[in-house]
Design a protein around this motif. Structure first.
Motif, short mmCIF file in Angstrom:
data_model
loop_
_atom_site.label_atom_id
_atom_site.label_comp_id
_atom_site.label_asym_id
_atom_site.label_seq_id
_atom_site.Cartn_x
_atom_site.Cartn_y
_atom_site.Cartn_z
N VAL A 1 29.11 59.76 82.97
CA VAL A 1 27.94 59.02 82.56
C VAL A 1 28.54 58.46 81.05
CG1 VAL A 1 25.68 58.62 81.60
CG2 VAL A 1 26.20 60.02 83.82
N VAL A 2 28.57 57.08 81.06
CA VAL A 2 28.88 56.71 79.51
C VAL A 2 27.66 55.59 79.11
CG1 VAL A 2 30.38 55.19 78.13
CG2 VAL A 2 31.35 56.49 80.01
N THR A 3 27.13 56.08 77.92
CA THR A 3 25.75 55.13 77.80
C THR A 3 26.43 54.19 76.64
OG1 THR A 3 25.08 56.28 75.70
CG2 THR A 3 24.47 56.83 77.77
N GLY A 4 25.87 52.95 76.79
CA GLY A 4 26.27 51.80 75.80
C GLY A 4 27.47 51.10 76.05
N ALA A 5 27.62 51.24 77.65
CA ALA A 5 29.05 51.14 78.26
C ALA A 5 29.21 49.50 78.61
CB ALA A 5 29.21 51.74 79.53
N GLY A 6 28.10 48.82 78.14
CA GLY A 6 28.23 47.28 78.32
C GLY A 6 29.20 46.64 77.42
N ALA B 1 26.00 52.70 81.76
CA ALA B 1 24.52 52.54 81.17
C ALA B 1 24.27 51.76 80.22
CB ALA B 1 23.87 54.01 81.06
N ASP B 2 23.37 50.78 79.94
CA ASP B 2 23.31 49.79 79.09
C ASP B 2 22.20 49.19 79.10
OD1 ASP B 2 25.64 48.65 77.08
OD2 ASP B 2 24.05 47.15 77.18
N LEU B 3 21.68 48.74 77.96
CA LEU B 3 20.40 48.12 77.67
C LEU B 3 20.52 46.71 78.32
CD1 LEU B 3 17.53 48.20 76.58
CD2 LEU B 3 18.34 47.27 74.36
N ARG B 4 21.55 46.18 78.30
CA ARG B 4 21.84 44.79 78.70
C ARG B 4 22.34 44.64 80.18
NH1 ARG B 4 26.01 43.48 76.18
NH2 ARG B 4 25.88 41.28 76.99
N ARG B 5 21.66 43.93 81.16
CA ARG B 5 22.16 43.83 82.49
C ARG B 5 23.73 43.35 82.76
NH1 ARG B 5 20.22 44.93 87.09
NH2 ARG B 5 18.15 45.54 86.24
N ASP B 6 23.84 42.26 81.98
CA ASP B 6 25.06 41.40 82.14
C ASP B 6 26.18 42.09 81.57
OD1 ASP B 6 24.42 41.18 79.42
OD2 ASP B 6 24.76 39.37 78.99
N GLY B 7 26.18 42.74 80.45
CA GLY B 7 27.22 43.71 79.83
C GLY B 7 27.42 44.87 80.98
N ALA B 8 26.58 45.65 81.23
CA ALA B 8 26.86 46.73 82.21
C ALA B 8 27.33 46.06 83.45
CB ALA B 8 25.42 47.19 82.68
N GLU B 9 27.01 45.02 84.17
CA GLU B 9 27.61 44.58 85.51
C GLU B 9 29.24 44.05 85.12
OE1 GLU B 9 24.68 41.73 86.84
OE2 GLU B 9 23.57 43.31 87.60
N GLU B 10 29.16 43.64 84.05
CA GLU B 10 30.60 43.09 83.64
C GLU B 10 31.36 44.21 83.50
OE1 GLU B 10 30.19 40.99 80.06
OE2 GLU B 10 29.13 39.23 81.13
N THR B 11 31.05 45.35 83.07
CA THR B 11 31.78 46.52 83.12
C THR B 11 32.21 47.06 84.59
OG1 THR B 11 31.17 47.00 80.90
CG2 THR B 11 32.36 48.84 81.86
N VAL B 12 31.15 47.05 85.23
CA VAL B 12 31.33 47.83 86.66
C VAL B 12 32.46 46.92 87.40
CG1 VAL B 12 30.14 47.88 88.78
CG2 VAL B 12 29.12 48.89 86.60
N GLU B 13 32.32 45.58 87.24
CA GLU B 13 33.03 44.54 87.88
C GLU B 13 34.55 44.70 87.51
OE1 GLU B 13 31.49 40.62 87.10
OE2 GLU B 13 29.46 41.24 88.30
N ARG C 1 28.91 52.29 88.91
CA ARG C 1 27.53 52.01 89.12
C ARG C 1 26.74 51.79 87.83
NH1 ARG C 1 29.64 51.99 93.38
NH2 ARG C 1 28.76 52.67 95.37
N ALA C 2 26.13 50.60 87.69
CA ALA C 2 25.45 50.43 86.59
C ALA C 2 23.91 50.81 86.48
CB ALA C 2 25.23 48.77 86.46
#
Length: 254
Positions: A12-17, A38-50, A60-61
């Motif tokens: 698990v990595v927090t602030g990973a966006g 894990a991140d507060l911002r959906r767009d950043g988290a999803e970009e990292t997952v992608e 997984r975000a």
């Protein structure tokens, strides 16, 4: 096979966006780990997952405020249900203060910074521990700060929160070292990330802190900070526990 021992591990990595968290998440994935982003911002988290999935990795975000117990439970649950466990926790998410001195720090600034930088990592660590203990061990890495080592690198709220992170690291190391848990932290110096400082023009705190800015030295990359995180989480650091590792081009030595 990865020489770091991270292959196949659930992380698990927090602030990973963005910033250090994203660089760490990508680094773990390159080592063959499975990553909860894990991140507060959906767009950043999803970009990292992608980005991880595009390179053949698994991620997984989870989006939300990590000072919310419900979000904390979702993060841990996602690691357990999706990747079969929780081997490594990286408490990286954080925010800056306004460089305010104690006399200029209002309740809102203090409470927000302490909540994000100290309370949220505490909640997530508390939630992760039972599963790590049941599995026989785990590695927890925190992002502290140069401000956790001195009083001249940030304002009162940020400095206190990051000193608190160091206390949490040391307590964990002592309390759980015989249970297979390792807790360590990096202490970044000046780093090129998206973290913002909204200092009050002309305020006392920024003026004092600014006088020490020349000691920062070279600004590091997020990837350089992430390398420290991966090392502390890896088998190469198997006997390192309770350590705060400056990644600061020697700023802590000044």
């Amino acid at each position: 096979m990865s020489s770091t021992g991270l292959e196949g591990r659930s992380v698990v990595v927090t602030g990973a966006g963005s910033g250090i968290g994203r660089a760490a998440a990508l680094g773990f994935a390159r080592e063959g780990a499975k990553v909860v982003v894990a991140d507060l911002r959906r767009d950043g988290a999803e970009e990292t997952v992608e980005a991880i999935e595009a390179d053949g990795g698994a991620a997984r975000a989870v989006v939300g405020d990590l000072s919310d117990q419900g979000v904390v439970d979702e993060v841990v649950g996602t690691a357990l249900e999706t990747f079969g466990g929780l081997d490594v926790l990286v408490n990286n998410a954080g925010i800056m203060d306004r460089l305010s001195a104690v006399g200029d720090t209002d309740d809102a600034e203090w409470e927000r910074v302490v909540r994000v930088n100290l309370t949220a990592p505490f909640l997530l660590t508390r939630a992760a521990l039972p599963h790590m203990l049941e599995a026989g061990g785990g590695a927890i890495v925190f992002t502290a700060s140069e401000a956790s080592l001195r009083g001249s690198a940030a304002g009162a709220a940020y400095t206190a929160s990051k000193h608190g992170v160091v206390g949490l690291v040391k307590s964990l190391a002592v309390m759980y070292r015989d249970k297979g848990i390792r807790a360590n932290a990096i202490a970044p110096g000046g780093t090129a990330t998206a973290i913002q400082v909204e200092a009050e023009p002309g305020a006392h705190g920024p003026g004092v802190v600014g006088a020490y800015a020349g000691n920062i030295g070279r600004i590091s990359t997020a990837e350089e900070q992430a390398a420290g995180i991966l090392f502390l989480a890896s088998d190469a650091a198997s006997n390192i526990n309770g350590v705060v590792l400056p990644v600061d081009n020697g700023w802590a030595a000044v």
